[in-house]
Design a protein around this motif. Structure first.
Motif, PDB file in Angstrom:
ATOM      1  N   PRO A 123      51.518  43.655  19.808  1.00  0.00           N
ATOM      2  CA  PRO A 123      50.944  43.378  21.125  1.00  0.00           C
ATOM      3  C   PRO A 123      50.276  44.617  21.740  1.00  0.00           C
ATOM      4  CG  PRO A 123      53.191  42.535  20.957  1.00  0.00           C
ATOM      5  CD  PRO A 123      52.976  43.438  19.785  1.00  0.00           C
ATOM      6  N   HIS A 124      49.490  44.370  22.792  1.00  0.00           N
ATOM      7  CA  HIS A 124      48.758  45.436  23.454  1.00  0.00           C
ATOM      8  C   HIS A 124      49.676  46.607  23.824  1.00  0.00           C
ATOM      9  CE1 HIS A 124      45.817  42.231  24.070  1.00  0.00           C
ATOM     10  NE2 HIS A 124      44.935  43.132  24.461  1.00  0.00           N
ATOM     11  N   LYS A 125      49.077  47.771  23.856  1.00  0.00           N
ATOM     12  CA  LYS A 125      49.817  48.970  24.252  1.00  0.00           C
ATOM     13  C   LYS A 125      50.148  48.914  25.736  1.00  0.00           C
ATOM     14  CE  LYS A 125      49.596  54.026  23.995  1.00  0.00           C
ATOM     15  NZ  LYS A 125      50.790  54.136  23.140  1.00  0.00           N
ATOM     16  N   LYS A 126      51.346  49.308  26.076  1.00  0.00           N
ATOM     17  CA  LYS A 126      51.766  49.409  27.468  1.00  0.00           C
ATOM     18  C   LYS A 126      51.333  50.771  28.005  1.00  0.00           C
ATOM     19  CE  LYS A 126      53.593  45.345  27.564  1.00  0.00           C
ATOM     20  NZ  LYS A 126      53.005  44.273  28.385  1.00  0.00           N
ATOM     21  N   ASP A 127      50.143  50.771  28.597  1.00  0.00           N
ATOM     22  CA  ASP A 127      49.516  52.023  29.020  1.00  0.00           C
ATOM     23  C   ASP A 127      49.304  52.101  30.526  1.00  0.00           C
ATOM     24  OD1 ASP A 127      47.606  50.080  29.335  1.00  0.00           O
ATOM     25  OD2 ASP A 127      46.132  50.988  27.989  1.00  0.00           O
ATOM     26  N   GLY A 128      50.002  51.251  31.268  1.00  0.00           N
ATOM     27  CA  GLY A 128      49.847  51.242  32.717  1.00  0.00           C
ATOM     28  C   GLY A 128      48.810  50.272  33.222  1.00  0.00           C
ATOM     29  N   GLN A 129      48.023  49.667  32.319  1.00  0.00           N
ATOM     30  CA  GLN A 129      47.017  48.670  32.688  1.00  0.00           C
ATOM     31  C   GLN A 129      47.567  47.281  32.379  1.00  0.00           C
ATOM     32  OE1 GLN A 129      44.164  49.624  34.270  1.00  0.00           O
ATOM     33  NE2 GLN A 129      45.034  51.691  34.115  1.00  0.00           N
ATOM     34  N   ALA A 130      47.680  46.451  33.387  1.00  0.00           N
ATOM     35  CA  ALA A 130      48.271  45.126  33.200  1.00  0.00           C
ATOM     36  C   ALA A 130      47.408  44.216  32.339  1.00  0.00           C
ATOM     37  CB  ALA A 130      48.523  44.464  34.557  1.00  0.00           C
ATOM     38  N   THR A 131      46.099  44.411  32.407  1.00  0.00           N
ATOM     39  CA  THR A 131      45.145  43.573  31.683  1.00  0.00           C
ATOM     40  C   THR A 131      44.325  44.435  30.740  1.00  0.00           C
ATOM     41  OG1 THR A 131      45.000  42.082  33.581  1.00  0.00           O
ATOM     42  CG2 THR A 131      43.245  41.922  31.942  1.00  0.00           C
ATOM     43  N   GLY A 132      44.062  43.918  29.532  1.00  0.00           N
ATOM     44  CA  GLY A 132      43.282  44.666  28.558  1.00  0.00           C
ATOM     45  C   GLY A 132      41.833  44.832  28.986  1.00  0.00           C
ATOM     46  N   GLY A 133      41.185  45.861  28.451  1.00  0.00           N
ATOM     47  CA  GLY A 133      39.821  46.178  28.835  1.00  0.00           C
ATOM     48  C   GLY A 133      38.823  45.078  28.497  1.00  0.00           C
ATOM     49  N   ALA A 134      38.965  44.461  27.330  1.00  0.00           N
ATOM     50  CA  ALA A 134      38.035  43.402  26.936  1.00  0.00           C
ATOM     51  C   ALA A 134      38.140  42.204  27.870  1.00  0.00           C
ATOM     52  CB  ALA A 134      38.308  42.981  25.488  1.00  0.00           C
ATOM     53  N   ARG A 135      39.356  41.860  28.245  1.00  0.00           N
ATOM     54  CA  ARG A 135      39.548  40.740  29.179  1.00  0.00           C
ATOM     55  C   ARG A 135      38.932  41.067  30.534  1.00  0.00           C
ATOM     56  NH1 ARG A 135      41.153  35.323  28.921  1.00  0.00           N
ATOM     57  NH2 ARG A 135      42.647  35.938  27.315  1.00  0.00           N
ATOM     58  N   MET A 136      39.103  42.288  30.997  1.00  0.00           N
ATOM     59  CA  MET A 136      38.549  42.665  32.294  1.00  0.00           C
ATOM     60  C   MET A 136      37.022  42.622  32.288  1.00  0.00           C
ATOM     61  SD  MET A 136      40.853  42.911  34.506  1.00  0.00           S
ATOM     62  CE  MET A 136      39.601  43.291  35.731  1.00  0.00           C
ATOM     63  N   GLU A 137      36.400  42.939  31.172  1.00  0.00           N
ATOM     64  CA  GLU A 137      34.946  42.826  31.078  1.00  0.00           C
ATOM     65  C   GLU A 137      34.501  41.383  31.307  1.00  0.00           C
ATOM     66  OE1 GLU A 137      33.400  44.355  27.457  1.00  0.00           O
ATOM     67  OE2 GLU A 137      34.096  46.406  27.822  1.00  0.00           O
ATOM     68  N   THR A 138      35.224  40.442  30.707  1.00  0.00           N
ATOM     69  CA  THR A 138      34.898  39.021  30.875  1.00  0.00           C
ATOM     70  C   THR A 138      35.101  38.594  32.326  1.00  0.00           C
ATOM     71  OG1 THR A 138      35.495  38.511  28.582  1.00  0.00           O
ATOM     72  CG2 THR A 138      35.493  36.675  30.145  1.00  0.00           C
ATOM     73  N   THR A 208      56.643  49.580  29.886  1.00  0.00           N
ATOM     74  CA  THR A 208      56.544  50.761  29.031  1.00  0.00           C
ATOM     75  C   THR A 208      56.627  50.346  27.566  1.00  0.00           C
ATOM     76  OG1 THR A 208      58.933  51.181  28.928  1.00  0.00           O
ATOM     77  CG2 THR A 208      57.718  52.132  30.799  1.00  0.00           C
ATOM     78  N   GLU A 209      56.180  51.227  26.686  1.00  0.00           N
ATOM     79  CA  GLU A 209      56.292  50.977  25.247  1.00  0.00           C
ATOM     80  C   GLU A 209      57.760  50.831  24.840  1.00  0.00           C
ATOM     81  OE1 GLU A 209      53.949  51.065  22.155  1.00  0.00           O
ATOM     82  OE2 GLU A 209      53.167  49.929  23.853  1.00  0.00           O
ATOM     83  N   GLU A 210      58.613  51.604  25.434  1.00  0.00           N
ATOM     84  CA  GLU A 210      60.037  51.544  25.086  1.00  0.00           C
ATOM     85  C   GLU A 210      60.619  50.176  25.414  1.00  0.00           C
ATOM     86  OE1 GLU A 210      58.674  55.563  25.231  1.00  0.00           O
ATOM     87  OE2 GLU A 210      58.571  54.013  26.787  1.00  0.00           O
ATOM     88  N   GLU A 211      60.252  49.627  26.568  1.00  0.00           N
ATOM     89  CA  GLU A 211      60.735  48.291  26.939  1.00  0.00           C
ATOM     90  C   GLU A 211      60.200  47.234  25.982  1.00  0.00           C
ATOM     91  OE1 GLU A 211      61.117  49.002  31.785  1.00  0.00           O
ATOM     92  OE2 GLU A 211      59.451  47.852  30.969  1.00  0.00           O
ATOM     93  N   LEU A 212      58.918  47.347  25.612  1.00  0.00           N
ATOM     94  CA  LEU A 212      58.329  46.377  24.687  1.00  0.00           C
ATOM     95  C   LEU A 212      59.003  46.440  23.326  1.00  0.00           C
ATOM     96  CD1 LEU A 212      56.200  44.302  23.868  1.00  0.00           C
ATOM     97  CD2 LEU A 212      54.629  46.204  23.426  1.00  0.00           C
TER      98      LEU A 212
END
Length: 285
Positions: A123-138, A208-212
């Motif tokens: 799954p997507h990296k837990k980097d502090g952004q709730a939504t992925g960049g590609a989705r936000m572009e759409t 966080t990545e640790e939680e995931l």
């Protein structure tokens, strides 16, 4: 056009093959002409269903924001679809957001799964952004028709680029042309309510990545991950992280494939590798 009434919604689906070796895929869109679920059915004896998830026509459109529950709801829809079809246990496969649905099936409904074939799985990296960049572009492009129309044409062409490259192939050229046209039309025709849909990243409650990783460690479904070396959305590093966390998992990386090319360009390899994985683990008995 096959539509199944499932509780309060309707789900469009396509069916391939017959028998009781069921495999289900759930996505916002899969072309009807060249896809690996169709090949699994026609060449390897699987009985395949591809579901158009709620929120994307001709399945029921959704106007409310389900917040952090989208993937849980989509996973429940898959189980409800299986119940309506009289299916107890099934293989599940999904690409990108479809794989996100699969991860939630593994956590919420592991008893229903014979195995999980996860394409561009993350799954997507837990980097502090709730939504992925590609989705936000759409989402951003869908805020007006002026920005949406050129974006949809560009995105449709991008998603169909593999099919364009093989349109002159003597074996699959005709199907490739049909797949390309269907893909482009899907993007052009997408209602704003669908384009604006924001499901966040899978497992949105994990910050966080640790939680995931702790969530992934609790998955015990036989899992095959299929990834592309050039994928910038679900890169090999993310899938290696997941491989280390998920017991009884296997990872195959295909050289040179990006996020959208992967399941189309390596369609035949997917079929062979999925069957081999199932045979290795005795999942077809």
């Amino acid at each position: 056009m096959p539509i199944l009434k499932v509780k309060e919604i309707e789900l469009y689906y396509e069916e391939y093959g017959e028998g009781e070796r069921y495999v289900i895929q759930a996505q916002q869109f899969i072309n009807s002409h060249l896809n690996y679920v169709k090949d699994l059915a026609e060449k390897e004896g699987f009985h395949g269903y591809i579901i158009r998830i709620r929120g994307y026509a001709p399945s029921t459109l959704i106007t409310e924001d389900l917040g952090e529950s989208w993937y849980d709801v989509w996973a429940q829809d898959v189980c409800d679809f299986a119940d309506a079809m009289g299916i107890d246990k099934f293989f599940y496969t999904g690409h990108s957001h479809g794989a996100g649905i699969g991860w939630h099936l593994c956590v919420n409904h592991p008893e229903r799964l014979r195995g999980f074939f996860a394409s561009a799985a993350g799954p997507h990296k837990k980097d502090g952004q709730a939504t992925g960049g590609a989705r936000m572009e759409t989402i951003n492009a869908a805020k007006s028709r002026e920005t949406w129309e050129p974006y949809a044409k560009k995105q449709g062409a991008y998603c169909a680029k593999y099919f364009e490259r093989v349109e002159n192939d003597p074996v699959i050229g005709e199907e490739a042309r049909a797949a390309r046209e269907q893909m482009i039309q899907f993007w052009i025709d997408m209602p704003a309510v669908s384009a604006l849909l924001n499901p966040r990243k899978p497992f949105p409650k994990c910050k966080t990545e640790e939680e995931l990783i702790e969530v992934l460690k609790n998955i015990h479904v036989p899992t095959l991950m299929l990834g592309g070396s050039e994928d910038t959305i679900s890169g090999p590093d993310l899938m290696v992280r997941t491989l280390r966390a998920v017991e009884d998992s296997k990872l195959i990386i295909y050289h040179g494939a990006d996020h959208v090319d992967l399941p189309n360009r390596f369609r035949e390899e997917y079929v062979k590798d999925i069957v081999t994985f199932c045979e290795e683990r005795g999942l077809l008995e």
